[in-house]
Design a protein around this motif. Sequence first.
Motif, PDB file in Angstrom:
ATOM      1  N   VAL A  38      21.963  45.543  15.482  1.00 39.91           N
ATOM      2  CA  VAL A  38      21.499  46.514  16.628  1.00 39.91           C
ATOM      3  C   VAL A  38      21.454  45.638  18.054  1.00 39.91           C
ATOM      4  O   VAL A  38      21.649  46.270  19.281  1.00 39.91           O
ATOM      5  N   SER A  39      20.711  44.491  17.750  1.00 39.58           N
ATOM      6  CA  SER A  39      20.517  43.759  19.172  1.00 39.58           C
ATOM      7  C   SER A  39      21.956  43.196  19.695  1.00 39.58           C
ATOM      8  O   SER A  39      22.125  43.072  20.898  1.00 39.58           O
ATOM      9  N   GLY A  40      22.854  42.934  18.851  1.00 37.15           N
ATOM     10  CA  GLY A  40      24.325  42.535  19.437  1.00 37.15           C
ATOM     11  C   GLY A  40      24.866  43.661  20.315  1.00 37.15           C
ATOM     12  O   GLY A  40      25.605  43.507  21.199  1.00 37.15           O
ATOM     13  N   VAL A  41      24.664  45.121  19.852  1.00 41.30           N
ATOM     14  CA  VAL A  41      25.142  46.058  20.458  1.00 41.30           C
ATOM     15  C   VAL A  41      24.428  46.307  21.850  1.00 41.30           C
ATOM     16  O   VAL A  41      25.186  46.537  23.009  1.00 41.30           O
ATOM     17  N   LEU A 100      23.246  43.875  23.694  1.00 39.69           N
ATOM     18  CA  LEU A 100      23.905  42.718  24.215  1.00 39.69           C
ATOM     19  C   LEU A 100      25.311  43.007  24.801  1.00 39.69           C
ATOM     20  O   LEU A 100      25.706  42.491  26.210  1.00 39.69           O
ATOM     21  N   TYR A 101      26.166  43.631  24.106  1.00 35.50           N
ATOM     22  CA  TYR A 101      27.420  43.794  24.127  1.00 35.50           C
ATOM     23  C   TYR A 101      27.718  45.196  25.319  1.00 35.50           C
ATOM     24  O   TYR A 101      28.891  44.951  25.910  1.00 35.50           O
ATOM     25  N   TRP A 102      26.603  46.022  25.276  1.00 25.19           N
ATOM     26  CA  TRP A 102      26.954  47.117  26.131  1.00 25.19           C
ATOM     27  C   TRP A 102      27.057  46.972  27.594  1.00 25.19           C
ATOM     28  O   TRP A 102      28.229  47.200  28.126  1.00 25.19           O
ATOM     29  N   PRO A 103      26.291  45.990  28.159  1.00 22.95           N
ATOM     30  CA  PRO A 103      26.786  45.545  29.723  1.00 22.95           C
ATOM     31  C   PRO A 103      27.961  44.782  29.678  1.00 22.95           C
ATOM     32  O   PRO A 103      28.476  44.942  30.990  1.00 22.95           O
ATOM     33  N   PHE A 104      28.180  44.107  28.741  1.00 18.20           N
ATOM     34  CA  PHE A 104      29.703  43.357  28.889  1.00 18.20           C
ATOM     35  C   PHE A 104      30.726  44.300  29.001  1.00 18.20           C
ATOM     36  O   PHE A 104      31.701  44.110  29.517  1.00 18.20           O
ATOM     37  N   THR A 105      30.671  45.433  28.327  1.00 14.18           N
ATOM     38  CA  THR A 105      31.828  46.354  28.094  1.00 14.18           C
ATOM     39  C   THR A 105      32.087  46.796  29.715  1.00 14.18           C
ATOM     40  O   THR A 105      33.140  47.370  29.995  1.00 14.18           O
ATOM     41  N   ARG A 106      31.080  46.846  30.324  1.00 12.38           N
ATOM     42  CA  ARG A 106      31.342  47.422  31.936  1.00 12.38           C
ATOM     43  C   ARG A 106      32.037  46.519  32.786  1.00 12.38           C
ATOM     44  O   ARG A 106      32.770  46.859  33.850  1.00 12.38           O
ATOM     45  N   ARG A 107      32.074  45.280  32.554  1.00 15.81           N
ATOM     46  CA  ARG A 107      32.947  44.246  33.245  1.00 15.81           C
ATOM     47  C   ARG A 107      34.195  44.140  32.890  1.00 15.81           C
ATOM     48  O   ARG A 107      35.199  43.740  33.685  1.00 15.81           O
ATOM     49  N   LEU A 108      34.566  44.127  31.665  1.00 16.68           N
ATOM     50  CA  LEU A 108      35.718  43.860  31.002  1.00 16.68           C
ATOM     51  C   LEU A 108      36.310  45.112  30.193  1.00 16.68           C
ATOM     52  O   LEU A 108      35.331  45.984  29.749  1.00 16.68           O
ATOM     53  N   ARG A 109      37.504  45.312  30.240  1.00 17.52           N
ATOM     54  CA  ARG A 109      38.059  46.463  29.415  1.00 17.52           C
ATOM     55  C   ARG A 109      37.939  46.298  27.741  1.00 17.52           C
ATOM     56  O   ARG A 109      37.889  45.053  27.645  1.00 17.52           O
ATOM     57  N   PHE A 110      37.766  47.257  27.348  1.00  9.92           N
ATOM     58  CA  PHE A 110      37.598  47.158  25.434  1.00  9.92           C
ATOM     59  C   PHE A 110      38.740  46.555  25.006  1.00  9.92           C
ATOM     60  O   PHE A 110      39.887  46.594  25.242  1.00  9.92           O
ATOM     61  N   ALA A 111      38.264  45.329  24.082  1.00 13.14           N
ATOM     62  CA  ALA A 111      39.348  44.608  23.332  1.00 13.14           C
ATOM     63  C   ALA A 111      39.985  43.400  24.348  1.00 13.14           C
ATOM     64  O   ALA A 111      40.933  43.054  23.671  1.00 13.14           O
ATOM     65  N   ASN A 126      32.706  39.295  19.567  1.00 13.38           N
ATOM     66  CA  ASN A 126      32.041  40.940  19.907  1.00 13.38           C
ATOM     67  C   ASN A 126      33.167  42.005  19.823  1.00 13.38           C
ATOM     68  O   ASN A 126      32.694  42.725  19.344  1.00 13.38           O
ATOM     69  N   LEU A 127      34.543  41.716  19.653  1.00 11.53           N
ATOM     70  CA  LEU A 127      35.495  42.523  19.409  1.00 11.53           C
ATOM     71  C   LEU A 127      35.311  43.085  17.781  1.00 11.53           C
ATOM     72  O   LEU A 127      35.220  44.087  17.461  1.00 11.53           O
ATOM     73  N   ILE A 128      35.421  41.847  17.084  1.00  4.01           N
ATOM     74  CA  ILE A 128      35.375  42.106  15.455  1.00  4.01           C
ATOM     75  C   ILE A 128      33.923  42.772  15.240  1.00  4.01           C
ATOM     76  O   ILE A 128      33.932  43.678  14.387  1.00  4.01           O
ATOM     77  N   GLY A 129      33.002  42.377  15.948  1.00  7.22           N
ATOM     78  CA  GLY A 129      31.749  42.943  15.600  1.00  7.22           C
ATOM     79  C   GLY A 129      31.527  44.410  15.817  1.00  7.22           C
ATOM     80  O   GLY A 129      30.953  45.182  15.065  1.00  7.22           O
ATOM     81  N   VAL A 130      32.075  44.779  17.111  1.00  3.82           N
ATOM     82  CA  VAL A 130      32.300  46.199  17.279  1.00  3.82           C
ATOM     83  C   VAL A 130      32.962  46.731  16.484  1.00  3.82           C
ATOM     84  O   VAL A 130      32.403  48.247  16.005  1.00  3.82           O
ATOM     85  N   VAL A 131      33.966  46.541  15.707  1.00  2.11           N
ATOM     86  CA  VAL A 131      35.095  47.094  14.763  1.00  2.11           C
ATOM     87  C   VAL A 131      34.198  47.279  13.238  1.00  2.11           C
ATOM     88  O   VAL A 131      34.442  48.403  12.866  1.00  2.11           O
ATOM     89  N   THR A 132      33.278  46.412  13.037  1.00  2.00           N
ATOM     90  CA  THR A 132      32.708  46.406  11.711  1.00  2.00           C
ATOM     91  C   THR A 132      31.526  47.101  11.869  1.00  2.00           C
ATOM     92  O   THR A 132      30.860  47.030  10.738  1.00  2.00           O
TER      93      THR A 132
END
Length: 364
Positions: free
Chosen positions: A148-151, A153-164, A181-187
């Motif tokens: 949950v905490s990884g999500v 942290l990753y949420w603001p990161f997706t605004r700066r870069l395209r997914f994947a 980050n990518l594999i973490g989101v997928v799983t």
Amino acid sequence: MVHTWTGLVSTIFLLLLCLTGLPLIFHHEIDEALGYTPRPEASAGRPGAPAQEIVRAALAADPGRVMQYVSWDKDEPGIITAYTNSAPDGKPDDATLRAFDAVTARPLGLVGVGPMLIVLKLHTDMFAGQAGKLFLGAMGLLFAVAIVSGVVLYWPFTRRLRFATIRDRSARRVAWLDWHNLIGVVTIVWALVVGLTGVINTWAELMLDHWKATELAEMVRPYAGRPAPARLAALDHVVACAKQAVPGMEVAFVAYPGTPLTSSHHYAAFMRGDTPLTSRLLTPVLLDGETGDVAETRALPTYLQALLISQPLHFGDYGGMPLKIIWAILDVLTIIVIGSGLYLWLARRRKRGRAAAIQAALAR
């Protein structure tokens, strides 16, 4: 900080769970390949042997022991398994499980032996009993917090870069961060489901103890003070009475009087349905140990139903081989996420150590 330390604290144990969980997904197939899976004799179309005959065969195979449980294999209807122990309330680890042909009543071999038993013990309690289960349950909760905490942290990161996006032209640590980050989101969904169902499974004994102290105690209260049966009703009669009490259901297993799942005076027949979901849920039927008459039946409480559903879901046992393969792939990806997270933490520590060394040298 929360994501880092919850992940780090649980890393070693999560790797253990993922590595042992991978072969457990295919434990049926592995046991079969190694020759540890009993096979019924070719006797299709013939009537089944009396269950009491199998009980006699099991007691003859283990002189001086008593019956604890008799179970009917859902996936292999030609097999009946008998559990014997040194006492009705003997420890599960002391039980002997023997498979018998449901038609001929001939013994087919021991059940629950072989290398997969060692893997299962490592996965469930690390050979530390209930304390090991609760400890691994705590690690599972830390894992959920890390996800949950990884999500977050990753949420603001997706605004700066395209997914994947994988920045493979940057430093190696940056590329590994993107893969992490990518594999973490997928799983993420699978990891949460498997992690939380694993936590629920570690509480199984506590849930059963609560059920026995509350609902089971209430069910047997009218029979308090009665002695243990001097002569047990035949198992076939008990099974027939249980089926009459809950039409449309079949017997999953029967607990003998004095065992941990019933009283000293009653059989307990645990009934299951015939659909993919209801076959996982159980309804207990208490029967008089001497006469086989039905004493009471009631549905299990919600928390035990959740436990029964979570157990097969944890290992991907709902959808046959296709789901098992998906579970295995996601398990391997989770191992990569855990390993890359450890690598990123070590790389960051080395970077900080080098920066501190340079600053110290300049200060001189």
